[in-house]
Motif scaffolding. Structure first.
Motif, PDB file in Angstrom:
ATOM      1  N   PHE A  79       0.824  -1.210   0.000  1.00 19.77           N
ATOM      2  CA  PHE A  79       0.000   0.000   0.000  1.00 19.77           C
ATOM      3  C   PHE A  79       0.857   1.258   0.000  1.00 19.77           C
ATOM      4  CE2 PHE A  79      -2.713   3.302   1.788  1.00 19.77           C
ATOM      5  CZ  PHE A  79      -3.890   3.120   1.076  1.00 19.77           C
ATOM      6  N   ASN A  80       1.859   1.302   0.881  1.00 19.99           N
ATOM      7  CA  ASN A  80       2.764   2.453   0.945  1.00 19.99           C
ATOM      8  C   ASN A  80       4.194   1.986   0.674  1.00 19.99           C
ATOM      9  OD1 ASN A  80       0.954   4.533   1.517  1.00 19.99           O
ATOM     10  ND2 ASN A  80       0.981   4.129   3.711  1.00 19.99           N
ATOM     11  N   ALA A  81       4.752   2.451  -0.410  1.00 26.12           N
ATOM     12  CA  ALA A  81       6.108   2.035  -0.797  1.00 26.12           C
ATOM     13  C   ALA A  81       7.163   2.531   0.188  1.00 26.12           C
ATOM     14  CB  ALA A  81       6.427   2.561  -2.200  1.00 26.12           C
ATOM     15  N   SER A  82       6.824   3.523   1.019  1.00 26.75           N
ATOM     16  CA  SER A  82       7.816   4.070   1.943  1.00 26.75           C
ATOM     17  C   SER A  82       8.056   3.151   3.140  1.00 26.75           C
ATOM     18  CB  SER A  82       7.371   5.447   2.445  1.00 26.75           C
ATOM     19  OG  SER A  82       6.207   5.351   3.243  1.00 26.75           O
ATOM     20  N   VAL A  83       7.204   2.156   3.342  1.00 25.72           N
ATOM     21  CA  VAL A  83       7.403   1.234   4.460  1.00 25.72           C
ATOM     22  C   VAL A  83       8.602   0.333   4.155  1.00 25.72           C
ATOM     23  CG1 VAL A  83       6.404  -0.623   5.842  1.00 25.72           C
ATOM     24  CG2 VAL A  83       4.939   1.226   5.007  1.00 25.72           C
ATOM     25  N   PRO A  84       9.654   0.402   4.952  1.00 20.65           N
ATOM     26  CA  PRO A  84      10.863  -0.411   4.683  1.00 20.65           C
ATOM     27  C   PRO A  84      10.620  -1.873   5.067  1.00 20.65           C
ATOM     28  CG  PRO A  84      11.141   0.831   6.704  1.00 20.65           C
ATOM     29  CD  PRO A  84       9.809   1.245   6.143  1.00 20.65           C
ATOM     30  N   LYS A  85      10.092  -2.642   4.133  1.00 19.54           N
ATOM     31  CA  LYS A  85       9.692  -4.019   4.425  1.00 19.54           C
ATOM     32  C   LYS A  85      10.838  -4.851   4.975  1.00 19.54           C
ATOM     33  CE  LYS A  85       7.591  -8.147   2.363  1.00 19.54           C
ATOM     34  NZ  LYS A  85       6.981  -8.752   1.158  1.00 19.54           N
ATOM     35  N   ALA A  86      12.002  -4.783   4.337  1.00 26.19           N
ATOM     36  CA  ALA A  86      13.140  -5.581   4.783  1.00 26.19           C
ATOM     37  C   ALA A  86      13.509  -5.250   6.226  1.00 26.19           C
ATOM     38  CB  ALA A  86      14.332  -5.365   3.861  1.00 26.19           C
ATOM     39  N   LYS A  87      13.474  -3.960   6.559  1.00 30.69           N
ATOM     40  CA  LYS A  87      13.815  -3.533   7.914  1.00 30.69           C
ATOM     41  C   LYS A  87      12.774  -4.011   8.916  1.00 30.69           C
ATOM     42  CE  LYS A  87      16.238  -1.380  10.986  1.00 30.69           C
ATOM     43  NZ  LYS A  87      17.582  -1.873  11.345  1.00 30.69           N
ATOM     44  N   LEU A 231      11.881   4.473  11.777  1.00 27.53           N
ATOM     45  CA  LEU A 231      11.119   4.171  10.565  1.00 27.53           C
ATOM     46  C   LEU A 231      10.244   5.373  10.241  1.00 27.53           C
ATOM     47  CD1 LEU A 231       9.888   0.520  11.329  1.00 27.53           C
ATOM     48  CD2 LEU A 231      12.085   1.272  10.404  1.00 27.53           C
ATOM     49  N   VAL A 232      10.479   5.976   9.091  1.00 32.46           N
ATOM     50  CA  VAL A 232       9.683   7.115   8.634  1.00 32.46           C
ATOM     51  C   VAL A 232       8.752   6.626   7.531  1.00 32.46           C
ATOM     52  CG1 VAL A 232       9.698   9.426   7.639  1.00 32.46           C
ATOM     53  CG2 VAL A 232      11.534   8.724   9.206  1.00 32.46           C
ATOM     54  N   ILE A 233       7.452   6.716   7.787  1.00 34.84           N
ATOM     55  CA  ILE A 233       6.460   6.213   6.836  1.00 34.84           C
ATOM     56  C   ILE A 233       5.653   7.383   6.286  1.00 34.84           C
ATOM     57  CG2 ILE A 233       4.515   4.632   6.498  1.00 34.84           C
ATOM     58  CD1 ILE A 233       5.484   3.075   8.907  1.00 34.84           C
TER      59      ILE A 233
END
Length: 255
Positions: A79-87, A231-233
């Motif tokens: 939904f939001n590409a800014s979410v650092p999935k790997a982190k 984490l900045v979302i």
């Protein structure tokens, strides 16, 4: 009296009465599959270990007082590409809890901050850690009330003792009276002893003024940011996505 009847008081004395739940099944299985005594015992005690682990997990989740049942598995990373999935997935291993690191999640309303925070809390419970979820306003309100009742130290211990403390929505409202000192005390006592996850609609740069006093702000932020993961979302709200991103109803739902 059957052998099982004679076993009941012995199992209760050994605090193994849960074994009775699968004893009949495992006994029949041992006969049908011609299991050795050791294999039968291994499977029977394995059932008891699973039962106890499940019970303890349920207790940890209940004591954590999560607002909602959130997990990383049901988070929509697309939904939001800014979410650092790997982190996020790395944090989901709970290694940060072993190091007593902090996790600070910032971003506008509705981008999934609380979901991620509670999901990390649930992972912590599954890994055997104690966790506690509380809104920032509720935490400060409880400490203020405890001070008036003469039970401040006891109430403070509730927030400083869990392996993971999740403080949701810090900075949604300004801090007044003794609230800056109360928040600082929670941060100070948890520093390098326990892990803290904090969510906020405010950027990290906006946090120091919440403490009022520059020296207190510096001391608190220094502890929060040391050994921390920020984490900045950004992006759209999950709750109120723009029309172009709303899920289209299925053919069955459209009927």
């Amino acid at each position: 009296m059957s052998p099982t009847d004679e076993l009941i008081p012995m199992l209760k004395k050994l605090r193994l009465s849960g074994v009775l739940q699968s004893l009949q099944l495992r006994t029949q299985q041992a006969v049908d599959d011609n299991l050795s005594h050791s294999e039968f015992l291994f499977r029977l005690l394995g059932d008891e270990v699973e039962r106890r682990d499940s019970k303890q997990l349920s207790q940890r989740v209940r004591r954590a007082s999560f607002e909602h049942a959130r997990t990383l598995e049901d988070f929509d990373f697309h939904f939001n590409a800014s979410v650092p999935k790997a982190k996020v997935l790395e944090l989901g291993t709970c290694a940060f809890l072993e190091r007593h690191d902090n996790v600070l999640i910032v971003g506008p309303t509705g981008v999934g901050k609380s979901h991620l925070a509670q999901a990390l809390g649930h992972r912590a419970c599954r890994a055997g850690f104690s966790a506690l979820y509380v809104g920032a306003h509720e935490l400060l309100m409880q400490l203020r009330a405890a001070r008036g009742e003469g039970s401040y130290d006891k109430r403070l211990l509730r927030f400083t003792s869990p392996d993971l403390l999740i403080i949701d929505d810090l900075g949604l409202r300004g801090l007044t009276q003794d609230e800056p000192m109360d928040l600082y005390e929670v941060v100070r006592q948890r520093y390098e002893r326990k892990s803290t996850v904090i969510t906020s609609n405010r950027s990290i740069e906006e946090w120091p003024p919440l403490f009022g006093d520059p020296l207190m702000a510096s001391a608190a932020m220094d502890r929060l940011l040391h050994h921390s993961h920020v984490l900045v979302i950004e992006g759209d709200s999950f709750r109120n996505p723009p029309p172009t991103r709303r899920r289209k109803p299925s053919a069955a739902e459209a009927r």
